[in-house]
Design a protein around this motif. Structure first.
Motif: not given
Length: 492
Positions: A222, A282, A219
């Motif tokens: 990204e 994300s 997470l």
């Protein structure tokens, strides 16, 4: 899809939003550092000997001589046996007739028997561990390393399923759900009434522990831009993980009962609660909803990391200090991993740190037994190098795989590495046959892994791949179809 990083460049890399997400995601790894190595204290083996029941009518002389002496495999000194006693009926007979041990009776001729009435444990260090709770000693000592392996089987399972769930249902969803699983099942462990129940719950804790760690890692990778991503994926999560590891011996020093130590771990898990409100999903994963094997050598690497971490209880000196020292060594190692990841080749950084880690462990074989400080220094140097590689390889894995399957791929890499962590306790168990054997095996495997890492593709300076086609164009990666090196991906 247009280039994601170019399209979002106007947002900046290090504003209040990114700082908030960075801190909360890193904070969520603190309980993981505590949980991963808690077994060092939960399942430590106190000094023990066969119990002689109080109601047995023995003179003081016979009670004090009831345990035979045996040669210690490590020191060569005579020590009381941990798993046998002189036959109780014979000692009672000698005691009633007034015969004295070692004077009237040659103790070497007295028959022996196992600890039929259980064991008595030294309470000077621990009030209780799972070993003293369920007598995981002597014929049952095999259950001790198996306990750690069960946890890492859970970690393997979590690595397998969480990646696929994250790629399908989102990183944040899996992160929050598995944090809750880890907290709840750690709390349930406190009420375990048997070793089997404890292991079953510990397995689920392992599933939750790795699942939320990998989800948080991906997470963050990204969400953040290139420079912040480098810090987050190396020093960021690793330093907070190391902080949790450092808290472990501190908590264990003041909390000597295994159930209360688990309660403290449960409370520590509530640090992660704000993630639900303040960390978004994300954006890369959300974008992929509108659009429709290459594993770094983490298995050998994981053997080395967990063998060195779990072995702190066997080092000379205080177990709490040794565990704390092992945790402290990780902090500069994580900082070095960021420096290497920021300015150096991924492939060479990983290879060098692995090879040096193996070399330090093999050099320990040349150290005389009386130079304890030097031996511990070399082991900590090996731990430093292996920890550096451990931090690098997580960030390296996230860079190699595209958004469409990044969480699944990182989870698969983690699953492969769990084979190493599952067997790591048994590497330590080999000490009972030879103190040098674990260092020979781990040192050789780690150094060899460092050399094999040179075969991996290079991702330094490359953008995160969005599709599998981008993944195939890394420098140093050879396409299986045309057998020639391809060029880096261009923006489309």
């Amino acid at each position: 899809m247009t280039d994601y990083e170019a399209a979002t460049a106007f947002l900046g890399e290090w504003g209040p939003f990114q700082q908030q997400v960075f801190f909360l995601l890193c904070l969520s790894t603190v309980p993981n550092g505590f949980t991963a190595l808690a077994i060092v204290f939960l399942a430590d083996t106190p000094s023990h000997r066969c119990l002689i029941p109080e109601h047995v009518n023995l003179t003081a002389a016979w009670r004090n001589s009831s345990i035979p002496l045996e040669v210690d495999n490590h020191s060569g000194a005579l020590v009381p046996s941990k798993c046998s006693r002189y036959k109780l009926n014979d000692m009672r007979s000698f005691s009633e007739t007034g015969l004295l041990p070692g004077v009237d009776v040659n103790l070497s001729n007295v028959p022996r028997e196992g600890c039929l009435d259980g064991w008595e444990y030294d309470r000077s260090v621990y009030i209780a561990t799972i070993v003293s709770e369920w007598d995981l000693v002597c014929d049952n000592r095999w259950k001790n390393p198996l306990t750690s392996s069960v946890f890492f089987c859970g970690v393997l399972t979590g690595s397998f399923i969480s990646g696929q769930l994250s790629d399908r249902y989102g990183r944040k969803t899996v992160l929050v759900v598995t944090i809750a699983v880890q907290i709840l099942f750690t709390f349930f462990e406190i009420f375990s009434q048997s070793w089997a129940v404890f292991c079953a719950l510990y397995f689920v804790v392992g599933v939750g522990q790795i699942s939320n760690y990998v989800a948080a890692f991906v997470l963050g990778a990204e969400i953040f831009g290139p420079s912040v991503r480098t810090i987050f994926s190396t020093a960021g999560v690793s330093l907070f993980f190391g902080a949790g590891y450092m808290l472990l011996p501190l908590f264990a020093f003041f909390i000597r009962d295994w159930r209360m130590l688990l309660l403290a771990l449960t409370l520590l898990g509530f640090l992660c609660v704000p993630v639900w409100w303040y960390v978004p999903e994300s954006p890369r994963w959300l974008l992929m909803l509108f659009m429709t094997n290459n594993y770094p050598h983490r298995n050998t690497l994981t053997i080395a990391y967990f063998v060195l971490s779990l072995n702190t209880g066997n080092l000379h000196g205080d177990a709490y200090f040794n565990c704390f020292l092992s945790a402290v060594v990780e902090m500069p190692a994580y900082t070095l991993s960021w420096v290497l990841f920021r300015w150096c080749s991924r492939r060479l950084s990983l290879s060098l740190s692995l090879f040096m880690g193996g070399l330090f462990l093999l050099l320990m074989l040349l150290i005389p037994a009386n130079l304890i400080s030097l031996a511990i220094t070399l082991e900590m140097a090996g731990k430093f190098a292996v920890t550096t590689a451990f931090a690098i390889v997580y960030a390296y894995s996230a860079e190699l795989y595209p958004t469409v399957l990044r969480n699944t791929a990182v989870g698969a890499c983690s699953m492969a590495s769990r084979i190493g962590s599952i067997i790591a306790p048994y590497f330590i168990y080999l000490r009972s046959y030879s103190i040098s054997l674990p260092y020979i095996l781990v040192g050789s495997l780690t150094a060899l892994s460092g050399l094999l890492s040179l075969l991996l593709p290079e991702s330094y300076g490359m953008p995160l791949p969005e599709t599998i086609a981008h993944m195939q164009r890394f420098p140093g990666h050879y396409c299986m179809f045309n057998q020639k090196e391809t060029k880096p991906p261009r923006r489309v």
